[in-house]
Design an enzyme around this catalytic site. Structure first.
Site, mmCIF file in Angstrom:
data_model
loop_
_atom_site.group_PDB
_atom_site.id
_atom_site.type_symbol
_atom_site.label_atom_id
_atom_site.label_comp_id
_atom_site.label_asym_id
_atom_site.label_seq_id
_atom_site.Cartn_x
_atom_site.Cartn_y
_atom_site.Cartn_z
ATOM 1 N N GLU A 320 14.047 15.170 7.437
ATOM 2 C CA GLU A 320 13.407 14.231 8.371
ATOM 3 C C GLU A 320 13.025 12.928 7.663
ATOM 4 O O GLU A 320 13.137 11.847 8.236
ATOM 5 C CB GLU A 320 12.200 14.874 9.058
ATOM 6 C CG GLU A 320 12.480 16.190 9.801
ATOM 7 C CD GLU A 320 13.689 16.167 10.730
ATOM 8 O OE1 GLU A 320 14.074 15.089 11.194
ATOM 9 O OE2 GLU A 320 14.259 17.258 10.977
ATOM 10 N N TYR A 407 26.414 17.493 11.713
ATOM 11 C CA TYR A 407 25.551 17.701 10.552
ATOM 12 C C TYR A 407 26.364 18.017 9.299
ATOM 13 O O TYR A 407 26.262 17.330 8.288
ATOM 14 C CB TYR A 407 24.584 18.875 10.805
ATOM 15 C CG TYR A 407 23.452 18.549 11.748
ATOM 16 C CD1 TYR A 407 23.649 18.515 13.122
ATOM 17 C CD2 TYR A 407 22.182 18.274 11.263
ATOM 18 C CE1 TYR A 407 22.609 18.229 13.994
ATOM 19 C CE2 TYR A 407 21.124 17.984 12.126
ATOM 20 C CZ TYR A 407 21.348 17.966 13.486
ATOM 21 O OH TYR A 407 20.318 17.671 14.341
HETATM 22 N N1 BES Z 1 17.060 14.498 15.029
HETATM 23 C C1 BES Z 1 17.158 15.898 14.848
HETATM 24 C C2 BES Z 1 16.652 16.687 16.019
HETATM 25 C C3 BES Z 1 17.384 16.443 17.325
HETATM 26 C C4 BES Z 1 18.740 16.218 17.372
HETATM 27 C C5 BES Z 1 16.683 16.464 18.497
HETATM 28 C C6 BES Z 1 19.374 15.980 18.592
HETATM 29 C C7 BES Z 1 17.307 16.227 19.709
HETATM 30 C C8 BES Z 1 18.659 15.987 19.752
HETATM 31 C C9 BES Z 1 16.414 16.351 13.584
HETATM 32 O O1 BES Z 1 16.455 15.445 12.547
HETATM 33 C C10 BES Z 1 17.091 17.590 13.075
HETATM 34 O O2 BES Z 1 18.226 17.505 12.707
HETATM 35 N N2 BES Z 1 16.380 18.702 13.057
HETATM 36 C C11 BES Z 1 16.893 19.967 12.586
HETATM 37 C C12 BES Z 1 16.369 20.285 11.222
HETATM 38 C C13 BES Z 1 17.234 19.888 10.097
HETATM 39 C C14 BES Z 1 16.642 20.402 8.792
HETATM 40 C C15 BES Z 1 18.673 20.263 10.200
HETATM 41 C C16 BES Z 1 16.378 21.053 13.502
HETATM 42 O O3 BES Z 1 15.506 20.787 14.315
HETATM 43 O O4 BES Z 1 16.855 22.178 13.385
HETATM 44 ZN ZN ZN Z 2 18.345 15.291 11.650
#
Ligand code: BES
Ligand code: ZN
Length: 624
Positions: A320, A407
């Site tokens: 984050e 990702y």
């Molecule tokens: N920005 C994302 C969360 C997100 C993505 C919310 C798309 C809504 C739509 C956040 O940065 C994220 O990737 N969170 C991951 C954790 C990360 C360590 C891979 C999660 O929530 O699992």
């Molecule tokens: Zn993210």
């Protein structure tokens, strides 16, 4: 070629023709190329008139589960536009005016579209600079979760949090809800006096006795980064520039868990340039938060399920925090370019984890990620269009972009670039990228053009083959596979277990969460009951306090019909709302013999405590 790309091509052609026929290029107004990406998920027309600043004055009403007040949009009418479409969804619009003297103005609330909501079309003049909208949210607003006291850690006060990404900001703020537009914002938020409000902006660290909070975000941000949380919060500093908000019963644990935050900030700055948002604070939300983390600028929102008590899940903080560069500073122009946000962020996250915790540790994380990516591509099918980095999401919910492709394939693309060009040159390139495009939005095409211009000669380009990575399906052959010595050790123990060794005889001393996850993920489904019991006895899996490990164990217990774990499963599903855990658990239940009935019974009790977004996803899993 996709429809969107075809349209981009055409509008570029038209502007070239305009330049040619005007005779003198100097008279053609320069257009910010980032604003020209067509965002099919928004009604806004930022090429014609664009929001630069937002001023909110909001009242949070927990009894009615409503936010009401006014949003004042400062706009720049670039093209003498006569109408200004604003994104809204499920908002009650009371009144719209223009000018600082709030002259009533005509407006139309357009027809509702299932994903996009309704355009609020305001009739403006060439010199209109201010639009004020008075409105109230609906209790079912997609961005809001209203929690009863019973759903919080201390159980004494209600809680509210927002989740705007990707296209839900419009359910609590009328705005140009597209990541290609940036604005600064200010807000006054009125809450019950026993509660503390925090936003993705400047925050105060103590409660205001009147319950009135003032916020300012001075850096321009896209709408999906607007965020608000309201609850019984306390603050603990982590260092000079960082701290954590959480409920009083959680805040000490959180401060301990996140003690390395300043080191992570320092490591990221060395690599990618100054942190440009002044402070970096975190807020730990109640367990129904549907995501792991959300990179709201200056104030990351995170799940309490990362509080493992051993700091083993803090790569989420590195992630984050990394968004403060990739995503928040240089932003995907449309949700089709989501990998530019997340793939870059996973790459930075890994570099920071390597810097702070060492290469061995990072090797484990990469190997786990790589396995997940292979599994995802296998599940989607290697020729699925959704395995491309650059997506075509028109007509679809952009939440569907949140797969391992953006990702992890994104991450491995950048890692492959790093390997081919060498770390020093690659680091310099990325640093320059963030400097050059700071506070701008970015498309996949524009990134590739910059990459070619700044870094790649013909042979390097052939070696990397960026086109194949970004526009091709599946996993390119030149991917650099990760290797982990630690996980090879785990694989040896797995082999011994498969050959019949008792769980208690395995060499698991010193295993971290990641080694355990690797081990559990590789166990056969189903595993025989007596062997499940043996593992459980040796490693106390059913009662494990680490949510990642507990979830993995439950995912194994379901197809193995290991009934001992069922009550833990039920408690897990009734208390945790993080989709990454609960969606696969419900899926596994539905797919297991006799599991579907159990899934339905648990879901009937749990549903009202889940976030609207989780409900939407889980209704599908359960066929409701
Ligand atoms: N920005 C994302 C969360 C997100 C993505 C919310 C798309 C809504 C739509 C956040 O940065 C994220 O990737 N969170 C991951 C954790 C990360 C360590 C891979 C999660 O929530 O699992
Ligand atoms: Zn993210």
């Amino acid at each position: 070629m996709t429809g969107t790309r075809a349209m981009l091509g055409r509008s570029r052609l038209i502007s070239i023709l305009a330049i040619l026929s005007s005779g003198c290029a100097l008279f053609v107004r320069p257009i910010d190329p980032s604003a020209r990406a067509i965002d099919s998920h928004s009604f806004a027309r930022p090429d014609e008139a664009v929001v630069r600043h937002l001023d909110l004055d909001l009242q949070v009403n927990f009894e009615k589960k409503e936010i009401s007040g006014r949003a004042r949009l400062s706009i720049e009418n670039l093209d003498d536009a006569s109408t200004f479409p604003i994104d809204t969804k499920d908002l009650r619009i009371h009144r719209v005016s223009v000018g600082t003297d709030e002259r009533p103005v005509e407006f139309i609330l357009g027809a509702e579209e299932p994903l996009k909501g309704q355009p609020l079309i305001v009739f403006i003049a060439p010199d209109t600079t201010v639009i004020t909208v008075y409105y109230t949210t609906s209790p079912g607003a997609g961005a809001l979760q209203w929690l009863d006291p019973g759903q919080t850690a201390a159980g004494r006060h209600p809680f509210l949090f927002t989740q705007s990404e990707p296209i839900l900001a419009r359910t609590w703020v009328p705005c140009q809800d597209t990541p290609s537009v940036r604005m600064t914002y200010r807000a006054t938020v009125r809450v019950p006096p026993e509660l503390h409000a925090v936003m993705s902006a400047s925050n105060v660290t103590t409660k205001d006795p009147r319950g009135i909070y003032e916020f300012e975000m001075r850096q321009p941000i896209p709408s999906y980064l607007m965020a608000l949380a309201v609850g019984d919060l306390e603050f603990r500093p982590l260092g000079e520039r960082s701290g954590v908000f959480a409920e009083p019963t959680v805040v000490e644990k959180a401060a301990w868990e996140f003690a390395d935050t300043e080191r992570m900030m320092a490591a990221t700055e060395v690599l990618y340039g100054p942190y440009r948002w002044d402070r970096y604070d975190l807020v730990v939300l109640p367990p129904s938060f549907p995501w792991g983390g959300m990179e709201n600028p200056r104030l990351t929102f995170c799940t309490p399920t990362v509080l493992a008590g051993d700091r083993s899940l803090v790569s989420l903080i590195a992630h984050e925090l990394a968004h403060s560069w990739s995503g928040n500073l240089v932003t995907n122009a449309t949700w089709n370019d989501f990998w530019l946000n997340e793939g870059f962020t996973v790459y930075i996250e890994h570099r920071v984890m390597e810097e702070v915790y060492g290469t061995e540790y990072e090797d484990m994380l990469s190997t786990l990620d790589f396995d997940e990516l292979l599994e995802e591509i296998e599940a989607m099918g290697p020729t699925s269009q959704d395995t491309r980095l650059r997506l075509d999401l028109s007509g679809r919910n952009p939440e569907e972009a949140m797969t391992a492709i953006a990702y992890i394939k994104g991450f491995f693309f950048l890692r492959t670039c790093e390997q081919v060009v060498g770390r020093d040159r690659w680091d310099a390139f990325l640093r320059g990228y963030f400097d050059t495009f700071a506070f701008q939005s970015m498309t996949s095409e524009r990134f590739l053009a910059y990459l070619r211009r700044e870094l790649l000669d013909k042979p390097l380009e052939e070696k990397i083959d960026p086109e194949a990575w970004v526009f091709g399906t599946g996993l390119p052959r030149n991917v650099v596979r990760p290797q982990s010595t630690a996980l090879r050790g785990v694989a040896e123990e797995l082999l011994r277990w498969e050959q019949g060794a008792a769980a208690g005889s395995l060499r698991t001393d010193g295993w971290s969460t990641h080694e355990w996850l690797y081990f559990l993920r590789k166990l056969p489904r189903p595993t025989a009951i007596d062997r499940m019991a043996d593992l459980d006895k040796a490693f106390r899996m059913t009662g494990h306090g680490n949510f990642e490990i507990a979830c993995e164990w439950l995912l194994l217990s379901i197809p193995s019909a290991y009934e001992v774990a069922y009550s833990r499963l039920e408690t897990f599903l009734l208390t945790v709302g993080r989709l990454k855990f609960i969606k696969p658990l419900y899926q596994a239940l539905v797919e297991s013999p006799a599991g579907e009935a159990r899934a339905r019974t648990i879901y009937a009790r749990a549903r009202s405590g889940y976030h609207p977004l989780a409900v939407q996803a889980l209704d599908k899993v359960l066929g409701l």
